[in-house]
Scaffold this motif. Structure first.
Motif, PDB file in Angstrom:
ATOM      1  N   ALA A   1       0.828  -1.207   0.000  1.00 31.18           N
ATOM      2  CA  ALA A   1       0.000   0.000   0.000  1.00 31.18           C
ATOM      3  C   ALA A   1       0.863   1.257   0.000  1.00 31.18           C
ATOM      4  CB  ALA A   1      -0.930  -0.003   1.211  1.00 31.18           C
ATOM      5  N   ILE A   2       1.951   1.242   0.780  1.00 31.15           N
ATOM      6  CA  ILE A   2       2.864   2.385   0.816  1.00 31.15           C
ATOM      7  C   ILE A   2       3.454   2.636  -0.567  1.00 31.15           C
ATOM      8  CG2 ILE A   2       5.079   3.201   1.742  1.00 31.15           C
ATOM      9  CD1 ILE A   2       4.347   1.611   4.333  1.00 31.15           C
ATOM     10  N   ASP A   3       3.896   1.578  -1.227  1.00 34.43           N
ATOM     11  CA  ASP A   3       4.490   1.716  -2.555  1.00 34.43           C
ATOM     12  C   ASP A   3       3.470   2.247  -3.563  1.00 34.43           C
ATOM     13  OD1 ASP A   3       6.744   1.142  -4.490  1.00 34.43           O
ATOM     14  OD2 ASP A   3       5.192  -0.148  -5.340  1.00 34.43           O
ATOM     15  N   ILE A   4       2.241   1.764  -3.492  1.00 27.63           N
ATOM     16  CA  ILE A   4       1.215   2.229  -4.423  1.00 27.63           C
ATOM     17  C   ILE A   4       0.922   3.704  -4.213  1.00 27.63           C
ATOM     18  CG2 ILE A   4      -1.255   2.059  -4.976  1.00 27.63           C
ATOM     19  CD1 ILE A   4      -1.010  -0.953  -4.745  1.00 27.63           C
ATOM     20  N   LEU A   5       0.931   4.169  -2.981  1.00 29.19           N
ATOM     21  CA  LEU A   5       0.701   5.593  -2.711  1.00 29.19           C
ATOM     22  C   LEU A   5       1.738   6.450  -3.433  1.00 29.19           C
ATOM     23  CD1 LEU A   5      -0.188   5.345   1.066  1.00 29.19           C
ATOM     24  CD2 LEU A   5      -1.639   6.416  -0.657  1.00 29.19           C
ATOM     25  N   TYR A   6       2.997   6.034  -3.392  1.00 32.62           N
ATOM     26  CA  TYR A   6       4.041   6.773  -4.103  1.00 32.62           C
ATOM     27  C   TYR A   6       3.789   6.739  -5.608  1.00 32.62           C
ATOM     28  CZ  TYR A   6       7.164   7.492  -0.104  1.00 32.62           C
ATOM     29  OH  TYR A   6       7.734   7.926   1.072  1.00 32.62           O
ATOM     30  N   ARG A   7       3.472   5.574  -6.136  1.00 31.59           N
ATOM     31  CA  ARG A   7       3.306   5.436  -7.587  1.00 31.59           C
ATOM     32  C   ARG A   7       2.069   6.161  -8.104  1.00 31.59           C
ATOM     33  NH1 ARG A   7       3.261  -0.368  -9.375  1.00 31.59           N
ATOM     34  NH2 ARG A   7       2.817  -1.019  -7.243  1.00 31.59           N
ATOM     35  N   ALA A   8       1.057   6.295  -7.252  1.00 24.04           N
ATOM     36  CA  ALA A   8      -0.177   6.952  -7.673  1.00 24.04           C
ATOM     37  C   ALA A   8      -0.076   8.466  -7.633  1.00 24.04           C
ATOM     38  CB  ALA A   8      -1.341   6.483  -6.802  1.00 24.04           C
ATOM     39  N   PHE A   9       0.587   8.986  -6.606  1.00 26.44           N
ATOM     40  CA  PHE A   9       0.485  10.417  -6.351  1.00 26.44           C
ATOM     41  C   PHE A   9       1.786  11.208  -6.501  1.00 26.44           C
ATOM     42  CE2 PHE A   9      -2.957   8.461  -3.804  1.00 26.44           C
ATOM     43  CZ  PHE A   9      -4.037   9.069  -4.428  1.00 26.44           C
ATOM     44  N   CYS A  10       2.929  10.537  -6.586  1.00 31.06           N
ATOM     45  CA  CYS A  10       4.201  11.261  -6.587  1.00 31.06           C
ATOM     46  C   CYS A  10       4.937  11.114  -7.913  1.00 31.06           C
ATOM     47  CB  CYS A  10       5.088  10.754  -5.450  1.00 31.06           C
ATOM     48  SG  CYS A  10       4.394  11.043  -3.809  1.00 31.06           S
ATOM     49  N   GLU A  11       5.133  12.213  -8.590  1.00 29.91           N
ATOM     50  CA  GLU A  11       5.894  12.225  -9.834  1.00 29.91           C
ATOM     51  C   GLU A  11       7.383  12.138  -9.490  1.00 29.91           C
ATOM     52  OE1 GLU A  11       5.860  11.716 -13.585  1.00 29.91           O
ATOM     53  OE2 GLU A  11       3.990  12.649 -12.878  1.00 29.91           O
ATOM     54  N   PRO A  12       8.067  11.084  -9.939  1.00 32.11           N
ATOM     55  CA  PRO A  12       9.484  10.937  -9.605  1.00 32.11           C
ATOM     56  C   PRO A  12      10.296  12.151 -10.028  1.00 32.11           C
ATOM     57  CG  PRO A  12       8.631   8.913 -10.570  1.00 32.11           C
ATOM     58  CD  PRO A  12       7.562   9.945 -10.731  1.00 32.11           C
ATOM     59  N   GLY A  13      11.221  12.555  -9.165  1.00 27.40           N
ATOM     60  CA  GLY A  13      12.088  13.674  -9.469  1.00 27.40           C
ATOM     61  C   GLY A  13      11.423  15.030  -9.403  1.00 27.40           C
ATOM     62  N   LYS A  14      10.158  15.083  -9.010  1.00 26.63           N
ATOM     63  CA  LYS A  14       9.426  16.343  -8.973  1.00 26.63           C
ATOM     64  C   LYS A  14       8.723  16.560  -7.638  1.00 26.63           C
ATOM     65  CE  LYS A  14       5.563  18.737 -11.261  1.00 26.63           C
ATOM     66  NZ  LYS A  14       4.541  18.632 -12.343  1.00 26.63           N
ATOM     67  N   ASP A  15       7.923  15.592  -7.216  1.00 21.25           N
ATOM     68  CA  ASP A  15       7.125  15.739  -5.998  1.00 21.25           C
ATOM     69  C   ASP A  15       7.918  15.316  -4.763  1.00 21.25           C
ATOM     70  OD1 ASP A  15       4.866  16.686  -7.348  1.00 21.25           O
ATOM     71  OD2 ASP A  15       4.208  14.641  -7.810  1.00 21.25           O
ATOM     72  N   ASN A  16       7.348  15.610  -3.596  1.00 16.93           N
ATOM     73  CA  ASN A  16       7.996  15.237  -2.342  1.00 16.93           C
ATOM     74  C   ASN A  16       6.961  14.792  -1.314  1.00 16.93           C
ATOM     75  OD1 ASN A  16       7.310  17.594  -0.348  1.00 16.93           O
ATOM     76  ND2 ASN A  16       7.999  18.653  -2.216  1.00 16.93           N
ATOM     77  N   VAL A  17       7.457  14.143  -0.278  1.00 16.07           N
ATOM     78  CA  VAL A  17       6.613  13.707   0.846  1.00 16.07           C
ATOM     79  C   VAL A  17       7.257  14.184   2.138  1.00 16.07           C
ATOM     80  CG1 VAL A  17       5.888  11.664  -0.448  1.00 16.07           C
ATOM     81  CG2 VAL A  17       7.760  11.486   1.219  1.00 16.07           C
ATOM     82  N   ILE A  18       6.469  14.169   3.210  1.00 20.71           N
ATOM     83  CA  ILE A  18       6.979  14.559   4.527  1.00 20.71           C
ATOM     84  C   ILE A  18       6.965  13.347   5.446  1.00 20.71           C
ATOM     85  CG2 ILE A  18       6.515  15.937   6.600  1.00 20.71           C
ATOM     86  CD1 ILE A  18       5.654  18.206   4.781  1.00 20.71           C
ATOM     87  N   LEU A  19       8.105  13.103   6.087  1.00 25.64           N
ATOM     88  CA  LEU A  19       8.247  12.050   7.084  1.00 25.64           C
ATOM     89  C   LEU A  19       8.533  12.685   8.437  1.00 25.64           C
ATOM     90  CD1 LEU A  19      10.618   9.649   5.066  1.00 25.64           C
ATOM     91  CD2 LEU A  19       8.125   9.850   4.932  1.00 25.64           C
ATOM     92  N   VAL A  20       8.120  12.026   9.516  1.00 19.73           N
ATOM     93  CA  VAL A  20       8.286  12.609  10.853  1.00 19.73           C
ATOM     94  C   VAL A  20       9.066  11.635  11.748  1.00 19.73           C
ATOM     95  CG1 VAL A  20       6.332  14.188  10.756  1.00 19.73           C
ATOM     96  CG2 VAL A  20       5.926  11.820  11.400  1.00 19.73           C
TER      97      VAL A  20
END
Length: 355
Positions: free
Chosen positions: A86-105
């Motif tokens: 599920a984590i991997d699919i979230l990246y593949r669905a919503f994050c454009e490689p080399g362009k978008d970013n995510v926040i980790l805490v």
């Protein structure tokens, strides 16, 4: 509902255009006496039970049983090969490689960062506060128009504490991207699951698992709960038969034993509290972080030497002593009463020997 939230605006263009693979089991639904559509071996399997037919690609029977336990409708549920899928699919669905970013805490579950690296997605780390809660001001400052996901583990791994619910809700209300609340340890906590709030927060994805309280780690079955629109995206991207038939069969049987699992949870929580009290009595223990999980984070003297001593005794714990904000700490999973007794005796022996 958040009127300003737009799922379509978050979704990658290639995923919008994606035509998912249509399997034989997708195209035919119902009962049949002769199946000649999927190039399977009609003679059976070289095993006591036949696994020659492809499994249900959407795991309808498993989801029906989970609905009775979790109270989440099947249309709001995705089953994956562990939560990691599920984590991997979230990246593949919503994050454009080399362009978008995510926040980790951090400190937090390491697969969020690993999956970001695999998918070539930038991540911005906003450390938890000293009491392991969200730093809302710095999270807000880290968000930009290319921030698509925020991952929050609650109860948190490796610290064990729950994140304040009102702080998570603040992010859900104000962030225009997807907020992922990972509840792998929710069964051991007093706080309610965010899975009850899907209708309230259209940008919410809740992750859970059968690996912890349910004792099915070897089967690798994770769950994602979200709006029907988000779940449809998950199902569009996932492999056709991501949950094998053996896993589905065993899970269906295991889900009949809710009472057993609830008794285990009570005993694990009781053992967690007993172990906490026993460790806090040791002068070499500086802190046991209050835990809502099936483990405790313990700050103590000579953590690396103690870790190696326990390994020599055949006792394996997790060394977190080099992790930021967990300096000097070991993470101890709650075992059976007998295992916890052996662990305590070994810790006493180590400190008495080195005193």
């Amino acid at each position: 509902m958040k009127e300003s939230f737009s799922l379509d605006a978050l979704l990658r263009d290639n995923i919008k255009k994606l035509v998912p693979y249509s399997s034989a089991r997708d195209e035919f639904k119902g009962e049949a006496s002769i199946l000649l559509d999927a190039n399977e071996n009609a003679f059976g399997s070289p095993y006591s039970k036949n696994f020659n037919r492809y499994p249900d690609p959407l795991q309808h029977r498993v989801k029906e049983k989970l609905y009775k336990i979790k109270g989440v409708p099947a249309e709001n549920m995705f089953l994956g090969n562990g939560s990691d899928e599920a984590i991997d699919i979230l990246y593949r669905a919503f994050c454009e490689p080399g362009k978008d970013n995510v926040i980790l805490v951090p400190p937090t579950y390491g697969m969020y960062e690993v999956s970001a690296n695999i998918n070539n997605v930038a991540y911005r780390k906003v450390n938890l506060t000293m009491d392991y809660q969200l730093d809302l001001d710095n999270i807000a400052g880290a968000i930009d128009p290319y921030t698509k996901l925020i991952f929050i583990c609650s109860p948190n791994n490796p610290t064990g504490n729950s994140i304040r619910r009102q702080d998570i809700e603040t992010i859900l209300v104000n962030f225009q991207g997807i907020v992922v609340v990972d509840e792998a340890y929710i069964n051991f906590a007093k706080q309610p699951s965010f899975s009850k709030n899907l209708a309230e927060f259209p940008n919410l994805v809740v992750l859970q698992t059968l690996s912890k309280a349910w004792g099915l780690a070897a089967l690798r079955l994770g769950m994602a709960f979200a709006s029907r629109e988000i779940i449809d995206i998950f199902n569009k991207i996932k492999p056709p038969y991501n949950i094998n038939q053996a896993t589905q069969d065993i899970v269906l049987e295991a889900l009949d034993n809710v009472d057993m699992v609830n008794e285990w949870i009570k005993e694990i929580v009781a053992e967690r509290d007993k172990l906490t009290v026993s460790l806090e009595r040791l002068p070499q223990v500086a802190r046991v972080t209050p835990s809502d999980a099936n483990f405790i984070l313990v700050k103590l003297e000579e953590p690396r030497r103690l870790y190696n001593f326990l390994v020599d005794k055949g006792i394996i714990v997790r060394d977190r002593s080099k992790v930021e904000l967990c300096e000097g700490c070991l993470r101890l999973t709650i075992g059976t009463p007998g295992e916890n007794k052996v662990l305590l005796q070994a810790i006493h022996t180590f400190y008495n020997t080195t005193a």
